[in-house]
Design a protein around this motif. Sequence first.
Motif, PDB file in Angstrom:
ATOM      1  N   LEU A  24     -15.953  -2.643 -23.404  1.00 11.79           N
ATOM      2  CA  LEU A  24     -15.310  -3.277 -22.255  1.00 11.79           C
ATOM      3  C   LEU A  24     -14.057  -2.514 -21.848  1.00 11.79           C
ATOM      4  O   LEU A  24     -13.786  -2.324 -20.649  1.00 11.79           O
ATOM      5  N   GLY A  25     -13.276  -2.039 -22.833  1.00 15.16           N
ATOM      6  CA  GLY A  25     -12.073  -1.283 -22.513  1.00 15.16           C
ATOM      7  C   GLY A  25     -12.381   0.034 -21.838  1.00 15.16           C
ATOM      8  O   GLY A  25     -11.747   0.407 -20.837  1.00 15.16           O
ATOM      9  N   THR A  26     -13.382   0.752 -22.359  1.00 14.96           N
ATOM     10  CA  THR A  26     -13.725   2.042 -21.745  1.00 14.96           C
ATOM     11  C   THR A  26     -14.348   1.848 -20.370  1.00 14.96           C
ATOM     12  O   THR A  26     -14.116   2.648 -19.452  1.00 14.96           O
ATOM     13  N   ARG A  27     -15.132   0.777 -20.217  1.00 12.33           N
ATOM     14  CA  ARG A  27     -15.736   0.538 -18.900  1.00 12.33           C
ATOM     15  C   ARG A  27     -14.661   0.168 -17.876  1.00 12.33           C
ATOM     16  O   ARG A  27     -14.716   0.592 -16.710  1.00 12.33           O
ATOM     17  N   ALA A  28     -13.666  -0.610 -18.285  1.00 14.40           N
ATOM     18  CA  ALA A  28     -12.571  -0.945 -17.378  1.00 14.40           C
ATOM     19  C   ALA A  28     -11.783   0.306 -17.000  1.00 14.40           C
ATOM     20  O   ALA A  28     -11.366   0.464 -15.844  1.00 14.40           O
ATOM     21  N   ALA A  29     -11.580   1.201 -17.977  1.00 15.66           N
ATOM     22  CA  ALA A  29     -10.887   2.454 -17.676  1.00 15.66           C
ATOM     23  C   ALA A  29     -11.691   3.276 -16.668  1.00 15.66           C
ATOM     24  O   ALA A  29     -11.121   3.915 -15.767  1.00 15.66           O
ATOM     25  N   TYR A  30     -13.013   3.263 -16.807  1.00 13.66           N
ATOM     26  CA  TYR A  30     -13.858   3.977 -15.843  1.00 13.66           C
ATOM     27  C   TYR A  30     -13.697   3.395 -14.445  1.00 13.66           C
ATOM     28  O   TYR A  30     -13.587   4.138 -13.462  1.00 13.66           O
ATOM     29  N   GLU A  31     -13.704   2.078 -14.344  1.00 18.10           N
ATOM     30  CA  GLU A  31     -13.573   1.443 -13.029  1.00 18.10           C
ATOM     31  C   GLU A  31     -12.237   1.794 -12.388  1.00 18.10           C
ATOM     32  O   GLU A  31     -12.159   2.059 -11.188  1.00 18.10           O
ATOM     33  N   LYS A  70     -20.214   7.924 -23.155  1.00 14.76           N
ATOM     34  CA  LYS A  70     -20.627   8.804 -24.247  1.00 14.76           C
ATOM     35  C   LYS A  70     -19.478   9.666 -24.755  1.00 14.76           C
ATOM     36  O   LYS A  70     -19.486  10.097 -25.910  1.00 14.76           O
ATOM     37  N   LEU A  71     -18.505   9.944 -23.886  1.00 12.69           N
ATOM     38  CA  LEU A  71     -17.343  10.695 -24.349  1.00 12.69           C
ATOM     39  C   LEU A  71     -16.608   9.950 -25.463  1.00 12.69           C
ATOM     40  O   LEU A  71     -16.079  10.558 -26.391  1.00 12.69           O
ATOM     41  N   PHE A  72     -16.620   8.639 -25.375  1.00 16.29           N
ATOM     42  CA  PHE A  72     -15.884   7.839 -26.354  1.00 16.29           C
ATOM     43  C   PHE A  72     -16.703   7.542 -27.600  1.00 16.29           C
ATOM     44  O   PHE A  72     -16.231   6.827 -28.486  1.00 16.29           O
ATOM     45  N   TYR A  73     -17.918   8.057 -27.679  1.00 14.08           N
ATOM     46  CA  TYR A  73     -18.652   7.955 -28.931  1.00 14.08           C
ATOM     47  C   TYR A  73     -17.971   8.769 -30.022  1.00 14.08           C
ATOM     48  O   TYR A  73     -18.251   8.576 -31.210  1.00 14.08           O
ATOM     49  N   GLU A  74     -17.094   9.696 -29.625  1.00 10.48           N
ATOM     50  CA  GLU A  74     -16.364  10.477 -30.622  1.00 10.48           C
ATOM     51  C   GLU A  74     -15.451   9.584 -31.452  1.00 10.48           C
ATOM     52  O   GLU A  74     -15.076   9.939 -32.573  1.00 10.48           O
ATOM     53  N   PHE A  75     -15.061   8.428 -30.905  1.00  9.19           N
ATOM     54  CA  PHE A  75     -14.246   7.501 -31.690  1.00  9.19           C
ATOM     55  C   PHE A  75     -15.021   6.946 -32.871  1.00  9.19           C
ATOM     56  O   PHE A  75     -14.422   6.505 -33.859  1.00  9.19           O
ATOM     57  N   ASP A  94      -1.843   4.944 -15.511  1.00  9.98           N
ATOM     58  CA  ASP A  94      -1.229   4.169 -16.592  1.00  9.98           C
ATOM     59  C   ASP A  94      -2.141   3.042 -17.053  1.00  9.98           C
ATOM     60  O   ASP A  94      -2.238   2.743 -18.258  1.00  9.98           O
ATOM     61  N   GLN A  95      -2.813   2.393 -16.111  1.00 13.42           N
ATOM     62  CA  GLN A  95      -3.757   1.341 -16.494  1.00 13.42           C
ATOM     63  C   GLN A  95      -4.898   1.914 -17.337  1.00 13.42           C
ATOM     64  O   GLN A  95      -5.307   1.316 -18.336  1.00 13.42           O
ATOM     65  N   ALA A  96      -5.413   3.059 -16.945  1.00 14.47           N
ATOM     66  CA  ALA A  96      -6.503   3.680 -17.699  1.00 14.47           C
ATOM     67  C   ALA A  96      -6.040   4.054 -19.101  1.00 14.47           C
ATOM     68  O   ALA A  96      -6.790   3.891 -20.075  1.00 14.47           O
ATOM     69  N   VAL A  97      -4.805   4.546 -19.234  1.00 12.50           N
ATOM     70  CA  VAL A  97      -4.264   4.889 -20.559  1.00 12.50           C
ATOM     71  C   VAL A  97      -4.237   3.663 -21.461  1.00 12.50           C
ATOM     72  O   VAL A  97      -4.695   3.691 -22.616  1.00 12.50           O
ATOM     73  N   VAL A  98      -3.720   2.570 -20.939  1.00 14.04           N
ATOM     74  CA  VAL A  98      -3.626   1.343 -21.749  1.00 14.04           C
ATOM     75  C   VAL A  98      -5.011   0.800 -22.081  1.00 14.04           C
ATOM     76  O   VAL A  98      -5.262   0.355 -23.211  1.00 14.04           O
ATOM     77  N   LEU A  99      -5.925   0.830 -21.132  1.00  9.77           N
ATOM     78  CA  LEU A  99      -7.272   0.314 -21.392  1.00  9.77           C
ATOM     79  C   LEU A  99      -7.990   1.144 -22.457  1.00  9.77           C
ATOM     80  O   LEU A  99      -8.711   0.597 -23.308  1.00  9.77           O
ATOM     81  N   ILE A 100      -7.801   2.456 -22.428  1.00  7.16           N
ATOM     82  CA  ILE A 100      -8.419   3.300 -23.455  1.00  7.16           C
ATOM     83  C   ILE A 100      -7.782   3.031 -24.816  1.00  7.16           C
ATOM     84  O   ILE A 100      -8.479   2.972 -25.841  1.00  7.16           O
ATOM     85  N   GLU A 101      -6.480   2.842 -24.860  1.00  9.17           N
ATOM     86  CA  GLU A 101      -5.825   2.505 -26.130  1.00  9.17           C
ATOM     87  C   GLU A 101      -6.300   1.153 -26.638  1.00  9.17           C
ATOM     88  O   GLU A 101      -6.457   0.955 -27.854  1.00  9.17           O
ATOM     89  N   ASP A 102      -6.521   0.206 -25.745  1.00  7.85           N
ATOM     90  CA  ASP A 102      -7.101  -1.083 -26.155  1.00  7.85           C
ATOM     91  C   ASP A 102      -8.476  -0.880 -26.779  1.00  7.85           C
ATOM     92  O   ASP A 102      -8.817  -1.515 -27.795  1.00  7.85           O
ATOM     93  N   ALA A 103      -9.280  -0.015 -26.160  1.00  7.40           N
ATOM     94  CA  ALA A 103     -10.614   0.240 -26.698  1.00  7.40           C
ATOM     95  C   ALA A 103     -10.542   0.889 -28.066  1.00  7.40           C
ATOM     96  O   ALA A 103     -11.319   0.548 -28.970  1.00  7.40           O
TER      97      ALA A 103
END
Length: 788
Positions: free
Chosen positions: A369-376, A435-440, A48-57
């Motif tokens: 920062l959001g995607t990196r936090a989701a990775y962590e 790099k996966l999020f470069y699609e955004f 759930d944290q990763a979902v929210v962090l990715i949405e923040d990004a």
Amino acid sequence: MADTLEESEPLLSRARGGSGRDCPRGVLTCSSVQESPGAAARRDLCLDQAVVLIEDAIQYRSINHRMDARSLWLYRWYYSSSSQWILSFTIFLILALAFVETPSSLTRTSDVRYRPAPWEPPCGLTEGVEALCLLVFVADVSVKSYLIGWAQFRRNPWLLAYLVVLVASLLDWTVSLSLVCQEPLRVRRLLRPFFLMQNSSMMKKTLKCIRRSLPEMASVGLLLAVHLCLFTVFGMLLFTGEKDAGQDRERLTYFFNLPEALTTLLVLLTTANNPDVMIPVYSRNRAYAIFFIAFTLIGSLFLMNLMTAIIYNQFRGYLMGCWPHSHHWPLLCPTSSRGNRKETEAPGAVTTPPTPHMSLQTSLLRRRLGTRAAYEVLSSVTAEGEAHPKRLGVKPEDFLQVLQKVQLDSDHKQAITEKLHSRGDGLLSTDEFQKLFYEFDKRVIKEHPPRPEYQSPFLRSTQFLFGHHYFDYLGNLMALGNLVTICVFLVLDAHVLPKDRDDFVLGILNCIFILYYLLEMLLKVFSLGLQGYLSYSSNVFDGLLTIVLLVLEISTLAEYGFPHRGWKPATLGLLSLWDMTRLVNVLIVFRFLRIIPSMQLMSLVASTILDLIKNMRAFGGILVVIYYVFAIIGISLFQGVIVAPRNSSLASVNGSAPCGSFEQLEYWPNNFDDFAAALVTLWDVMIVNNWQVFLDAFRRYAGPWSEVYFVLWWLVSSVIWVNLFLALILENFLHKWDRRSHLQSFTQELEDTSEMTQELPFRDVLEEPTEEELVEKLSRHPHLQLCR
């Protein structure tokens, strides 16, 4: 090997520059939930944290908010489309109350000569609606303060101001009810635009850009003030005396005293009264033209355009994400990374590097920062249960599970999933995850459905013929011919009254053209298929207008019969024949816009305009704010000062008024007696055409101090905001114009099914956040303790 060793070491440990602190007991994060029922609860919280962090990004939001399970649910609910729609509607509703509140704008006309007494709402009606809006805002600020925590709330000036404005509005609302809505001034009406500003991050950034531009604008403003004062003194000296009638007329009309001369030249700076102010003395001596030409040349052509250049320069730096702190540095950020900046100064020169500021640079940092936090967070799931993990990373199956919960359009989800499947097996490293999020950064273009396949050779040839782009050119030519015929008949019948016009030929031609449009639509559907036809926005535009034209034409023929000689307008139904013909012609002219995508330069301009419409919400919001504030102030200052002429014969009054005056021009609807009339009056002044008439009228009706209000409005609207809008147009157009060069830089990165978003063309002038910067910011997260 080096990368492997780095990945096997916790990124937020002391060795990597992080805080290295242990997670305190009781902190509800994925890595520190010790009292939960088991590993399943910790895993669910992590996901759930990763979902929210990715949405923040994705949305460029800050990640500094609470991360426990209950807060995450509240956070996602708050940023859901329904909650944000309720908040936006509440802002619109409280701003719209100004049209209904006393003085009400609910009258047919604002002309003081004909305006009836408006309906005034009973006390408590608008106040009740306003109370509901304020309660929504109280809930909004309460949720925000809870989600980010009191420590973050105290450091946020916008949220603190939000709280102060709410308290002031509630106090003023209480005073209104206690005085039975008879209070002379409602202070909270001036505070309402704040609710619009605080809800838009782009408006905040735009205001910050304007604030940072003020020193440069102030320097040009000072030059303008000196320019005005010097030429005012010159004018007073030149046009004092009674050498001839022309010079004395100039003195009495425009340079009678110092305030009058200053106002005259201020209006002349906008060229609104040119050449009227020059004619009296110029008709006597042509040498006086040198004075006015020099004044206009220096003020209007040099200084005012210099103001435009400064605003464009500063705004472009704001959009690019860099701010030139020193004249030694160019406006654009260096294209290289931080550690490899190209030296542009002589050896030994002291330079100040440009510091990244708002807009794109900040947005890029927030996304990374959001995607990196989701990775962590997800990597902590991978390391769960392993005392000494050999390699840190994210399991692809965990990432796919998170991606399915993220609020994202299906096209981007599919693109990211395909990119994930195209790589090999194994854990996702930091770089691979990013790099996966470069699609955004790409705007996915949907592929058109395949064309239908026909067995018959004749049908395949027909499909090829009518599916070719030359068939579109033929349609454009027919649309042009239809427009030309309408223009010809408008010219021929210009002197004929509508009731005497014979629309026989025009009616026949319209029938022919509409039948062609119907045939064209059917042939395109045959060639492309229904889904393929609807996949093109231009076809949808053509098809809708064709159907509407067909319905109108059938209704006209059913009501008035087939066109014949003497086919003159008559009213047999809801609309007369002339009204039906006009409506058809208007739609035909509107349909002519289909040629725009076919012309390259026109298409470039049209796409620039569309991008402006999409991206100018912040500028439109700023304009709404300044209009709203100045309209409320204008109502407080000038309500009722413009009174209708007492003479019953309006014609005689207007005939006796001086030529070019407020009364002679019949500008009576321009007043501040209600909110709607105030908005229109401010618009007329912003255009600066004849705005000297408003200055003169309100000076006579309200007093000389009224000129300060209109001059301030001219400075804010015409000088600052219009130049900001011009900067936006230039920036968008130049970006579109140089798009080919940008596309060449990203040819290898972009796929055939994607195009660039607004951010990607500027990637070469934006600086990617460094590893140390991301780690340092994550280590200082107030609510997420990322330690392993």
